[in-house]
Enzyme design. Structure first.
Site, PDB file in Angstrom:
ATOM      1  NE  ARG A  50     -42.004 -22.077 -20.460  1.00 26.67           N
ATOM      2  CZ  ARG A  50     -41.132 -21.955 -19.478  1.00 26.67           C
ATOM      3  NH1 ARG A  50     -39.895 -21.571 -19.752  1.00 26.67           N
ATOM      4  NH2 ARG A  50     -41.469 -22.208 -18.231  1.00 26.67           N
ATOM      5  CG  LEU A  52     -35.244 -24.397 -10.902  1.00 22.55           C
ATOM      6  CD1 LEU A  52     -36.425 -24.426  -9.941  1.00 22.55           C
ATOM      7  CD2 LEU A  52     -34.144 -23.480 -10.372  1.00 22.55           C
TER       8      LEU A  52
END
Length: 809
Positions: free
Chosen positions: A495, A614
């Site tokens: 990213r 998560l």
């Protein structure tokens, strides 16, 4: 590349057939509903995630006392995983959340998915293994189940590459692990294998899982291989325990009811494959081969291992896990509550015969609706799980409001300041180089998501990583694909690299338009080559958002303008592998825990791998819950037993300290003195407006000076201005709370105070680190112009030394 027959299939691993090979003895120990396989010469004892608990906890003996509880700050996935796990073992829990709805948390807005495991994807004769190890090595030889591409080791390696750490894995391939409880016997730091940080000491006694991170000599990124192995080895079981039902060998329904099961997307696959051998077929349950969890690929993953629910995975997981928690008789939610400070006991419960120097025994809580502050005590400790600090930036993918303003970091910093002022041995070094390597660390690594929707004068809207996983292409205004100019893996690069690529392309446009004329945006995301109806079904939230605008947009037919936006905090409150908050010398802060984005475990290093957030909340939240409850999975693990006794001792000391405080507060109240609850006070509108204005300016300073690309001069300017803002915020709070309550200060002042403390910490950490690595990209002024004339895509460690991912779209 993988062949089409290397298809996806979801199942559990506990049906695997054990076979011995060679002279070694391959041991297996049950871990929930999976087994841990490892080549070894000794046999391990049985263990399970969620194993034996110390029954010495006395919460049941004082059930009527409200302080006999665990206090959790934050209702997201990490907070609820902690609560459900602790409550399952008999610990009462109170969850505080800043919004009126328990679903008002950062977890709710996660789009992409959560890492699970691809039990079907296998190596083939004409395809490589994506840089991953062959699972047959871990299983003990050729007769094991061979050729699985997606192994714990492959996930650890993907996390390492994304993190910016360029060194090799410390764990030898022959020592690779399968799914298991990552107990102390597996910790690399036990043998100092992964501690190549020259500033770390080996003489200080550290608790189990104290988390010695290794420092990359090239990028200066500190990354914990142990934290990554814990995630990879325990992750699938935690998913099955907390989110999956019987169709996928999950047990969430057994512990928390059918409402806890998350309806992840599924797909129907052909019954079997000609590539399947008898061993592979044996791991599938009869009658369920065709209906399986849908697994997708995301950037920097070497295998399709992400389970999802359309493009709103965080929403459905949050709704299900908070619903399960709300139905548990030992868990209560309290909304519209923000914590202003942590309460600690300076005496360490000395009257109880304990030896803990300083410990947290509760929190000061502001009721937003009543503007009333009260003390909330907690015998079992306080968990910081309120998310990260991406919201302190002008452009952020995080929702507006109190969330993502650095609450947990601000609380931790102020706690350490108070302990330091009282000459605490935990942190008496005020040297700037070490200032943010104590209770908080690695704060300079703020991840910017590469693709948020760019519309001038509008809030940024996240365009999930899964779009690029499904084949979306980054293009400039002319339609040219530019991602591979910055990294050989293009859109599937880590990213931080993709974010800088998008940023640099947009800057080129601005520079070109500087002489006059219309400023044309220069960075777009294009997935119009995929089937239109499929895209609408796969990404319904994105489709609905674009169609809801006055000037509608159709991502199935046109390219969409994108720009990076602050997204995730890779650093945070420093913890060990159990979620215990630790100081720079490795000692615990008694009764204080952190989990999720609020915590810095070392898992992410300088940059987070997609869809780990998560899973991190589930794995580390559950670990905190078990730690608080005194659960030990392996009765032969002496370090775990020692930690349990220490937790129980701290709880006993906390109970004594709280009871002494309550008696004193009651005495003061009876004598006409101050009460533990402040009187309700009307919010001072002038103070509210001033706090809001300062916060708006703070966000602008962060974006302009501590953003995607940084320079020492801009960072120094930010530090100067943010330092003044922190002082203003503290003064606002102190003036209003001088009477012992919160005065006229509303929650906006509390939010500003947290944002100012955390923002200054980010800027000072970034200024102190002159080495580019991961999400921290700093350009030294003397070479700034040279870099801007080049591709500006990152340091040598970002590209030249990066390992190819061999990923398949």
């Amino acid at each position: 590349m993988f062949t089409k027959r290397a298809i996806q299939r979801s199942t559990t691993i506990h049906h695997m057939i054990q076979r011995s090979s060679g002279s070694g003895i391959r041991c297996s120990s049950y871990v929930g509903d999976v087994r841990c396989f490892r080549s070894t010469t000794t046999t391990s004892s049985g263990s399970s995630i969620g194993g034996r608990r110390n029954n010495s906890s006395t919460s049941a003996t004082a059930a009527g006392a409200p302080h006999e509880r665990l206090l959790i700050l934050g209702s997201g996935v990490a907070g609820c995983a902690t609560a459900l796990t602790a409550a399952r073992h008999g610990i009462p829990v109170t969850i505080l959340h800043a919004g009126s709805s328990r679903n008002d948390c950062n977890s709710y807005w996660a789009q992409g998915g959560v890492i699970y495991r691809n039990y079907r994807l296998r190596e083939t004769d004409n395809g490589g293994n994506g840089g991953t190890s062959n699972i047959s090595s871990a299983l003990g030889g050729e007769e094991g189940i061979k050729g699985l591409v997606d192994t714990p080791r492959s996930l650890v390696n993907d996390i390492r590459i994304a993190s910016g750490y360029t060194g090799p894995l410390q764990r030898e391939e022959s020592e690779s692990l399968e799914e298991c409880v990552y107990s102390s016997q597996y910790h690399l730091d036990n043998n100092n294998k992964n501690n190549n940080n020259p500033t770390a000491t080996t003489t200080t006694r550290r608790p189990q899982g104290s988390n010695n991170s290794q420092t990359c000599p090239t990028s200066n990124v500190r990354w914990s291989e142990d934290a990554s192995w814990k995630l990879a080895c325990e992750g699938p079981t935690r998913i099955r325990q907390l989110l999956l039902g019987p169709k996928d060998s999950g047990t969430a329904h057994e512990h928390y009811g059918p409402h806890a099961i998350v309806p992840f997307d599924r797909q129907v696959l052909p019954t079997g494959s000609e590539d399947d051998d008898d061993d592979i077929r044996s791991v599938y349950k009869d009658g369920s081969e065709d209906d399986v969890l849908s697994l997708c690929l995301e950037a920097s993953h070497s295998a399709a291992r992400i389970i999802h629910y359309a493009d709103c995975t965080g929403k459905v997981i949050t709704e299900r896990i908070t619903d399960a928690a709300s139905k548990h008789p030992l868990i209560e939610f309290r909304g519209d509550c923000v914590v202003t400070d942590l309460i600690f006991d300076e005496d360490g419960g000395s009257g109880s015969g304990g030896s803990n120097d300083k410990m947290v025994i509760g929190a000061k809580v502001l009721d937003k609706q009543r503007n009333e502050q009260s003390n909330m005590y907690a015998t079992h400790g306080v968990v910081l799980a309120s998310g990260g600090l991406g919201g302190i930036y002008q452009h952020s993918t995080n929702p507006l409001g109190f969330n993502a303003l650095g609450s947990s970091v601000g609380l931790a910093l102020r706690l350490e300041d108070r302990l330091s002022s009282s000459s605490s041995p935990l942190n008496n070094n005020n040297n700037n180089m070490n200032k943010y390597n104590g209770i908080v660390s690695d704060l300079e690594y703020v991840q910017f998501h590469p693709t948020s929707l760019y519309l001038p004068n509008e809030a940024r809207f996240l365009l999930t990583e899964a779009l690029r996983g499904e084949g979306a292409i980054l293009r400039d205004a002319s339609g040219r694909a530019f991602a591979r100019d910055y990294h050989p893996n293009g859109e599937l690069a880590p990213r931080d690299i993709v974010a800088r690529a998008v940023f640099m392309e947009s800057q080129k446009s601005a520079a070109a338009a500087g002489g006059g004329g219309e400023d044309v945006h220069n960075a777009y995301l294009d997935i119009s080559h995929r089937d239109s109806e499929w895209l609408k079904d796969r990404f319904p939230s994105i489709h609905a958002h674009l169609k809801s605008r006055t000037n509608t947009m159709d991502f199935t037919q046109e390219k969409i303008p994108v720009i990076p936006a602050a997204h995730y905090t890779c650093g945070g409150v420093t913890t060990d592998l159990n979620g215990c908050v630790i100081a720079s010398n490795g000692e615990w802060y008694g009764n204080l825990y952190a989990a999720g984005e609020a915590a810095r475990t070392g898992l992410h290093g300088g940059n987070r791998l997609a869809s780990t957030s998560l899973l991190e909340g589930l794995v580390y939240g559950a670990s905190v819950g078990e730690m608080v409850a005194g659960v030990v999975s392996d009765g032969t693990d002496d370090k775990a037993l020692e930690n349990r006794e220490r937790v129980m001792e701290t709880m006993h000391q906390a109970r004594y300290a709280i009871e002494q405080r309550l008696a004193l507060e009651q005495s003061n109240t009876n004598a006409g003195g101050s009460s533990t609850v402040s009187s309700t006070t009307a919010v001072d509108e002038g103070m509210r407006k001033e706090a809001t204005a300062i916060l708006t300016n703070l966000k602008s300073i962060m974006w302009d000076n501590v953003g995607v690309v940084r320079t020492p001069s801009k960072l120094a300017l930010a530090v100067s201005e943010l330092s003044a803002m922190r002082d203003e915020a503290d003064q606002l709070w102190n003036n209003s709370s001088s009477s012992g309550g919160c005065g006229g200060a509303g929650w906006e002042v509390v939010a500003l105070r947290d944002a100012a403390h955390s923002g200054l910490a980010v800027a000072e950490s970034a200024l102190a680190n002159r080495v580019s690595g991961g999400a921290h990209y700093v350009v030294l002024e003397e070479i700034e112009s040279e870099n801007h004339n080049g591709n500006g895509g990152g340091s040598k460690s970002d590209s030249d030394d990066e390992e190819p991912l061999h990923a398949v779209i």
